[in-house]
Design an enzyme around this catalytic site. Structure first.
Site, PDB file in Angstrom:
ATOM      1  CD  GLU A  49      -3.096   6.750  -1.586  1.00 57.32           C
ATOM      2  OE1 GLU A  49      -4.247   6.282  -1.564  1.00 57.32           O
ATOM      3  OE2 GLU A  49      -2.088   6.051  -1.800  1.00 57.32           O
ATOM      4  CD  GLU A 391      -1.988  -0.945  -5.011  1.00 61.04           C
ATOM      5  OE1 GLU A 391      -2.799  -1.307  -4.134  1.00 61.04           O
ATOM      6  OE2 GLU A 391      -0.857  -0.534  -4.732  1.00 61.04           O
TER       7      GLU A 391
END
Length: 662
Positions: A49, A391
């Site tokens: 990320e 998420e």
């Protein structure tokens, strides 16, 4: 008659070959002892990320910061298009600079610098450089090595009648010119110019200087400096030492381009893959959710190429049509929270996801496959997985949009495994709702995340033992134990033995976050810390690497025995059917050495000579930039018997790799 005999002879050869292939396959199966269970052969990989400056200023090898003058005060207070650039007019020269947007190189890259060199001083009279221009400070400076080649490029547009000569140099902080070359603007239209710089000295802090040494006015944009020595020597490539460190882990897959980065800080900030392909001057730069700038220079093509280069499967993650529930900073008063794409935009967005699969896997003659081919990769990337969502808050808006996306991909591309999401925690409302959605849609795989204290990993080794094998498989996409001490790493090793034991239901797992730049971290727990010169792998990194490099595809119970009441102990035994190697992993998270009984009776063809690798030390030990090798594994030769006792050192991960006769 001769033709019939010829055909019969060929048929006989084909039959014999078929029989030999079957016998060979049977022989391979016979080498795998009975009593084990098949587990995932792509269990452990990496999650990348762009957090902690992991991309720009990190893995992405571009040395110029704010290369396209697109930095903005909405990204960080005080930032603007001039950030990390300094105006220069040495030798009593004078002129002016400004940033304009009226006629850019490309509409996706609107800002550019205009330089007006009104007077150039005399070089010899002032015993140094004379000119008007700018200096880039890089990402905490630029590291150069004597004799290495650095590739410079810039887009220029001539705004005055006469061409302008530019002096391109690398300079030390003391003004020493380390490398120098010249280019001349020649076109009234935007044109790309290139040259090479070869430093005469090595320096850890260097600046790039661009000086007009003749009078005139010109525009410049997309100022780039790359080391020629990138990973695999790829243009627009990756930092060599860092990429090699990751490649040496031998990950089975890489998930990218992020977690929260993907669904973004509001709908306008969602990560759209199409904005990250093509020539770098045409890519869309923007603020990322972690509060700094992303150039998209490390884009989808570069991610896929890196995966291919190191033999890892690509696992791209796309937004599920909603933004992050923390959009606008909902932990602060006034945050906007999750936002959903309007339904009248969903068909277009669904097509965007389908286009990604065509771009990755379609023939070079297809619309999107041709764009991949134009970038230099006519062959398909062989994409197998697509993650949808990350998420996410399990709202009705999320469920509706996720369902539309999943069904569209399933219908058009049944060969693609879609990975769903079950929220950011290991339990709770979103977790339960996420699994409810998964069960209703019969998803093939879901993405679980949890960051938690290390003691949890010791006390919850049975988490996946009771998971229903008839429901979705699990991708443990993000996990860590809130710390980079050896104790944290050993606790994670305990968890990984349980992951291997449940490798029939846990398909993949990846620690997070991966990279963090010194002085630029938004997340305290990371796998590898770095600056411009040094890589500092954590003890957590070495645990991950040991498990990745010693993975298997068959799991065996009761090979390593110890008191199951002692939660500081854990072990797993796997076999790699490709090599025939048997791998024992034994973990002792206690404060004293402890014995483990090993019984290798079921592995008939083992040899006594093995290798033993041990990671151990003080539980509070860490690796630092001053001492990056404070905690590292040590490997030695080791002999094994059919049955033997192994004394696991305190606070340790031990890996014994045993060859078998073929």
């Amino acid at each position: 008659m001769k033709l019939n005999e010829h055909l019969r002879n060929h048929r006989t050869v084909f039959i014999l070959l078929f029989i030999l292939i079957c016998l060979w396959g049977t022989a391979l199966e016979a080498q795998v002892p009975s009593g084990g269970k098949k587990i995932s052969d792509e269990l452990l990989g990496l999650f990348f990320e762009d957090i902690n400056y992991a991309a720009d200023g990190g893995l992405y090898a571009e040395m110029v910061q704010n290369r396209s003058f697109e930095y903005d005060p909405t990204e960080q207070q005080g930032w603007n298009p001039f950030s990390f650039w300094e105006y220069m007019e040495p030798g009593y020269s004078y002129g002016r600079i400004g940033v304009e947007t009226s006629d850019p190189v490309h509409e996706n890259n609107p800002h550019y610098m205009v330089v007006d060199a009104e007077f150039i001083g005399n070089y010899e009279e002032h015993e140094g450089q004379s000119g008007v221009g700018i200096k880039n400070l890089g990402f905490d400076g630029m590291v150069v090595k004597a004799g290495d080649i650095y590739n410079f490029s810039v887009f220029l547009k001539q705004l005055s009648n006469a061409p302008v000569t530019l002096d391109i140099s690398l300079q030390g902080t003391d003004g020493t010119v380390l490398a120098e070359n010249k280019i001349q603007s020649t076109s009234k239209d935007w044109k790309k110019y290139t040259t090479n710089l070869v430093p005469s000295q090595s320096r850890d802090t260097t600046h790039l200087v661009i000086l007009a040494t003749t009078k005139g006015k010109f525009a410049m944009d997309v100022v780039s400096l790359f080391p020629e020595k990138t990973f695999k020597n790829r243009p627009n490539g990756l930092r060599l030492d860092m990429a090699q460190l990751l490649a040496d882990m031998e990950p089975k897959f890489i998930r990218f381009p992020g977690g929260c980065l993907v669904h973004g800080d509001g709908l306008h900030n969602m990560y759209r893959w199409k904005n990250t392909i093509g020539p770098i001057e045409q890519r869309v730069e923007q603020r990322n959710i972690w509060g700094y700038h992303q150039t998209a220079g490390l884009g989808y093509f570069e991610y896929f190429q890196f995966c291919e280069d190191i033999g890892a499967k690509p696992v791209p993650v796309v937004p599920a049509g909603v933004s992050c529930q923390n959009s606008g900073g909902t932990w602060r008063i006034g945050g906007k929270g999750q936002q959903a794409l309007p339904m009248d935009e969903m068909n277009e967005y669904i097509q965007e996801v389908l286009d990604l699969i065509e771009w990755a896997n379609g023939p070079a003659t297809s619309e999107w496959g041709s764009k991949r081919a134009a970038a230099g990769h006519p062959e398909p990337f062989n994409l197998e997985y697509v993650g949808i969502g990350n998420e996410d808050k399990m709202t009705p808006e999320f469920e509706e949009r996720f369902t539309m996306l999943y069904q569209a991909v399933k219908q058009k591309h049944p060969e693609i495994t879609v990975i769903g999401t079950v929220g950011p925690f290991l339990d709770g409302e979103d977790f339960e709702k996420g699994w409810e959605i998964s069960n209703k849609l019969k998803l093939p795989m879901v993405d679980e995340h949890y960051y938690i204290e290390p003691d949890w990993y010791l006390g919850n080794q049975e988490r996946y033992d009771t998971y229903d094998r008839k429901k979705a498989q699990v991708y443990l996409g993000e996990y860590a134990s809130w710390g980079n001490k050896l104790y944290n790493a050993i606790a994670e090793a305990v968890h990984l033995t349980a992951i291997e034991r449940n490798g029939d239901v846990v398909k993949m797992a990846s620690y997070a976050p991966l990279l963090a730049k010194k002085g630029h971290t938004q997340w305290s727990t990371d796998m590898v810390f770095f600056d411009n010169t040094t890589l500092c792998p954590t003890p957590n990194f070495y645990v991950q690497k040991l498990f990745m490099k010693n993975s298997g595809d068959h799991y065996y119970e009761n090979v390593v025995n110890f008191s199951k009441k002692d939660t500081t102990l854990a072990a797993s035994t796997v076999m790699d059917s490709n090599t025939g190697d048997v791998i024992l992993k034994m973990v002792n998270a206690g404060k004293a050495p402890k014995n483990m009984e090993v019984n290798l009776s079921k592995f008939k063809n083992r040899v006594s000579k093995a290798t033993l690798t041990v990671l151990t030390g003080d539980p509070e030990a860490e690796n630092t930039f001053d001492n990056p090798d404070n905690v590292v594994p040590v490997t030695e030769e080791y002999s094994v018997d059919k049955k033997f006792m192994y004394s696991a050192p305190a606070m340790s991960l031990s890996v014994i790799r045993i060859k078998t006769k073929t």
